[in-house]
Design an enzyme around this catalytic site. Structure first.
Site, PDB file in Angstrom:
ATOM      1  N   ASN A  72       0.774  -1.245  -0.082  1.00 32.80           N
ATOM      2  CA  ASN A  72      -0.089  -0.064   0.062  1.00 32.80           C
ATOM      3  C   ASN A  72       0.966   1.039   0.065  1.00 32.80           C
ATOM      4  OD1 ASN A  72      -1.764   2.156   0.394  1.00 32.80           O
ATOM      5  ND2 ASN A  72      -2.732   1.031   2.335  1.00 32.80           N
ATOM      6  N   ARG A 114     -10.910   9.306  20.409  1.00 32.66           N
ATOM      7  CA  ARG A 114     -10.470   8.986  21.603  1.00 32.66           C
ATOM      8  C   ARG A 114     -10.451  10.259  22.330  1.00 32.66           C
ATOM      9  NH1 ARG A 114      -6.105   4.991  19.870  1.00 32.66           N
ATOM     10  NH2 ARG A 114      -5.897   6.463  18.102  1.00 32.66           N
ATOM     11  N   HIS A 168     -12.841   2.927  -0.132  1.00 31.34           N
ATOM     12  CA  HIS A 168     -12.761   1.875   0.620  1.00 31.34           C
ATOM     13  C   HIS A 168     -13.610   0.900   0.388  1.00 31.34           C
ATOM     14  CE1 HIS A 168     -12.963   5.365   4.021  1.00 31.34           C
ATOM     15  NE2 HIS A 168     -11.447   5.077   3.618  1.00 31.34           N
ATOM     16  N   GLU A 189      -8.340  -5.031   5.073  1.00 31.55           N
ATOM     17  CA  GLU A 189      -8.129  -4.655   3.820  1.00 31.55           C
ATOM     18  C   GLU A 189      -6.860  -5.415   3.023  1.00 31.55           C
ATOM     19  OE1 GLU A 189      -8.740  -0.619   5.224  1.00 31.55           O
ATOM     20  OE2 GLU A 189      -9.304  -0.284   3.247  1.00 31.55           O
ATOM     21  N   LYS A 223       3.176   0.878   3.145  1.00 31.97           N
ATOM     22  CA  LYS A 223       2.738  -0.285   4.088  1.00 31.97           C
ATOM     23  C   LYS A 223       2.912  -1.384   3.509  1.00 31.97           C
ATOM     24  CE  LYS A 223      -0.558   2.641   6.479  1.00 31.97           C
ATOM     25  NZ  LYS A 223      -2.005   2.931   6.252  1.00 31.97           N
TER      26      LYS A 223
HETATM   27  P1  ADP Z   1      -7.255   5.185   8.741  1.00 30.66           P
HETATM   28  O1  ADP Z   1      -8.380   5.758   7.978  1.00 30.66           O
HETATM   29  O2  ADP Z   1      -6.226   6.073   9.041  1.00 30.66           O
HETATM   30  O3  ADP Z   1      -6.817   3.793   8.248  1.00 30.66           O
HETATM   31  P2  ADP Z   1      -8.065   3.928  11.273  1.00 30.66           P
HETATM   32  O4  ADP Z   1      -9.346   3.014  10.453  1.00 30.66           O
HETATM   33  O5  ADP Z   1      -7.087   3.360  11.603  1.00 30.66           O
HETATM   34  O6  ADP Z   1      -7.939   5.063  10.323  1.00 30.66           O
HETATM   35  O7  ADP Z   1      -9.031   4.857  12.215  1.00 30.66           O
HETATM   36  C1  ADP Z   1      -8.180   5.682  12.985  1.00 30.66           C
HETATM   37  C2  ADP Z   1      -9.172   6.448  13.891  1.00 30.66           C
HETATM   38  O8  ADP Z   1      -9.884   5.460  14.772  1.00 30.66           O
HETATM   39  C3  ADP Z   1      -8.362   7.401  14.833  1.00 30.66           C
HETATM   40  O9  ADP Z   1      -8.282   8.498  14.153  1.00 30.66           O
HETATM   41  C4  ADP Z   1      -9.392   7.335  15.999  1.00 30.66           C
HETATM   42  O10 ADP Z   1     -10.318   8.571  15.746  1.00 30.66           O
HETATM   43  C5  ADP Z   1     -10.003   6.248  16.002  1.00 30.66           C
HETATM   44  N1  ADP Z   1      -9.888   5.132  17.140  1.00 30.66           N
HETATM   45  C6  ADP Z   1      -8.735   4.231  17.015  1.00 30.66           C
HETATM   46  N2  ADP Z   1      -8.805   3.682  18.301  1.00 30.66           N
HETATM   47  C7  ADP Z   1      -9.960   4.128  18.887  1.00 30.66           C
HETATM   48  C8  ADP Z   1     -10.636   4.009  20.226  1.00 30.66           C
HETATM   49  N3  ADP Z   1      -9.963   3.033  21.183  1.00 30.66           N
HETATM   50  N4  ADP Z   1     -11.563   4.654  20.810  1.00 30.66           N
HETATM   51  C9  ADP Z   1     -12.288   5.409  19.692  1.00 30.66           C
HETATM   52  N5  ADP Z   1     -11.644   5.804  18.461  1.00 30.66           N
HETATM   53  C10 ADP Z   1     -10.542   5.228  18.256  1.00 30.66           C
END
Ligand code: ADP
Length: 403
Positions: free
Chosen positions: A10, A287, A183, A387, A17
């Site tokens: 990726n 979070r 997505h 993914e 990645k």
């Molecule tokens: P990306 O779109 O970068 O692949 P992810 O699917 O990894 O994103 O999601 C990242 C987001 O998930 C973070 O910005 C955060 O808002 C949210 N997140 C991750 N862990 C938690 C958690 N334990 N509680 C709430 N939100 C979370």
């Protein structure tokens, strides 16, 4: 085909990645990330999952993607997983934009590269980076099948009524303006995994998938086929995201230009990088937003409410698009982890058969699970997305078919 391993790449503009999987049991042999490619402060983080050791980190300049992939190859070789191994069956590449042309994963040749290049005007940030990864990997292993798996492919089944914007079709066609959706690899994986969780075949269920990461999108999936999705020509449309506004009156853009005196580039940056949760309250991590709400922070509470309000509107819209719904599946960082978002998104929708069971919703885990009460007409599910596994599975299936 003799090998059973697939390397998934990726490739972003300054990052790479990767995961190496063994398709005999879908196990992960190694995973990692090269960040800040082209800067002095590049970093490679490699986790040798099969060997079971600690993650290894290396800091120091990595000039370009070519150097990055060679560094990754060295790390893999240290674990006895070198890219020159006959066990490697193929390399699967995530490609963000496949336009209307690519409806399926596709074995990469010069013509495929030329077509991905032709799509750069509609994906100026992503496709050039994806192409760099493809060229680099082909140079390293020219003999090996390489497969492009497109984020848009799952959405090419959308009917014209969902995919077309209400503008002059001659102008739309000339500039390839339509709703493509993104997505798709995640929506495909999660909708299938949700059917499995319900003990049914994908053809027999209707699912609303809510992919809530930093970028966020919803999709309506009827019998395994996408019939609508919230992202459009670009990943800016739809839900409120970490830093993107999602849906807005397009006249806001004219207003910012004419009255606000902003340039197109400034508006682009505002809506893509400085809006959404971040624009509303200064934080894009859910979070942190929840922590601030617990401390009584009003800006964080309003940002959360706007986020959830939009989400609820899409659940309602896709319920109407599908007619009957078997499950609403939450996935990605926010969807998998933020119980308050799930609870608030379906609050008040009992009339539609939607509810969460507070006890079930509070349980954390990395397995697909149902968080609605047994009595609910529609299952609310948490289904972790994967993914990389989906890209590897599609790559391996295609290469197996062709040999
Ligand atoms: P990306 O779109 O970068 O692949 P992810 O699917 O990894 O994103 O999601 C990242 C987001 O998930 C973070 O910005 C955060 O808002 C949210 N997140 C991750 N862990 C938690 C958690 N334990 N509680 C709430 N939100 C979370």
């Amino acid at each position: 085909m003799t090998g059973t391993r697939v390397l998934v790449l990726n490739s972003g503009s300054s990052s790479l990645k990767y995961q190496l999987l063994d398709m005999r049991d879908s196990s992960r042999l190694a995973a990692g990330l090269v960040e800040r490619i082209g800067e002095q402060t590049s970093r490679l983080k490699h986790t040798p999952l099969a060997a079971g050791g600690d993650a290894r980190e290396a800091d120091g300049p990595i000039a370009d993607h070519d150097a990055a992939l060679k560094a990754v190859a060295q790390e893999l070789a240290r674990d006895g997983l070198g890219l020159d191994s006959p066990d490697l069956a193929a390399i699967g590449h995530r490609v963000v934009h496949g336009g209307m042309f690519f409806t399926q994963p596709t074995v990469i040749d010069d013509a495929v590269i030329a077509e991905i290049e032709r799509l750069i005007p509609v994906a100026p940030l992503h496709n050039p980076a994806n192409l760099t990864g493809i060229r680099t990997a082909r140079a390293l292993r020219p003999d090996l099948p390489q497969v492009a798996v497109f984020d848009t492919a799952f959405h090419t089944t959308m009917p014209e009524s969902a995919a077309r914007y209400a503008i002059d079709p001659r102008i739309a066609d000339r500039h390839r303006i339509r709703r493509y959706g993104f997505h798709g690899t995640s929506h495909a994986y999660v909708s299938r995994a949700t059917a499995e969780l319900l003990g049914k075949a994908p053809e027999d269920v209707n699912v609303i998938v809510l992919h809530l990461g930093n970028g966020a999108s919803a999709s309506a999936v009827r019998g395994g086929r996408c019939v609508d999705t919230s992202m459009g020509l670009t990943p800016l449309e739809g839900l409120v995201m970490g830093t993107r506004s999602g849906d807005m009156d397009p006249a806001v853009i004219f207003h910012l230009a004419r009255v606000g005196g902003m340039s197109m580039d400034e508006i682009d940056t505002l809506l893509n990088k400085r809006s959404g949760l971040f624009g509303l309250c200064g934080d894009n991590d859910m979070r942190e937003i929840r922590r601030r709400i617990d401390e009584g922070d009003e800006a964080a509470a309003l940002a959360f409410d706007i986020y959830v309000h939009r989400l609820k509107k899409y659940i309602g819209a896709y319920y109407a698009v599908l007619g009957t719904v078997d499950a609403v599946a939450f996935t990605a960082g926010v969807g998998e982890n933020a119980a308050p978002v799930r609870e608030a998104a379906v609050a008040g929708l009992e009339g539609l058969g939607l509810a969460v069971d507070p006890g079930r919703n509070a349980v954390r885990g990395d397995r697909p699970r149902i968080v609605s009460p047994d009595s609910a007409r529609v299952a609310v599910a948490v289904v972790p997305t994967d993914e990389e596994l989906e890209i590897a599975t599609q790559t391996y299936a295609l290469v197996g078919k062709n040999t």
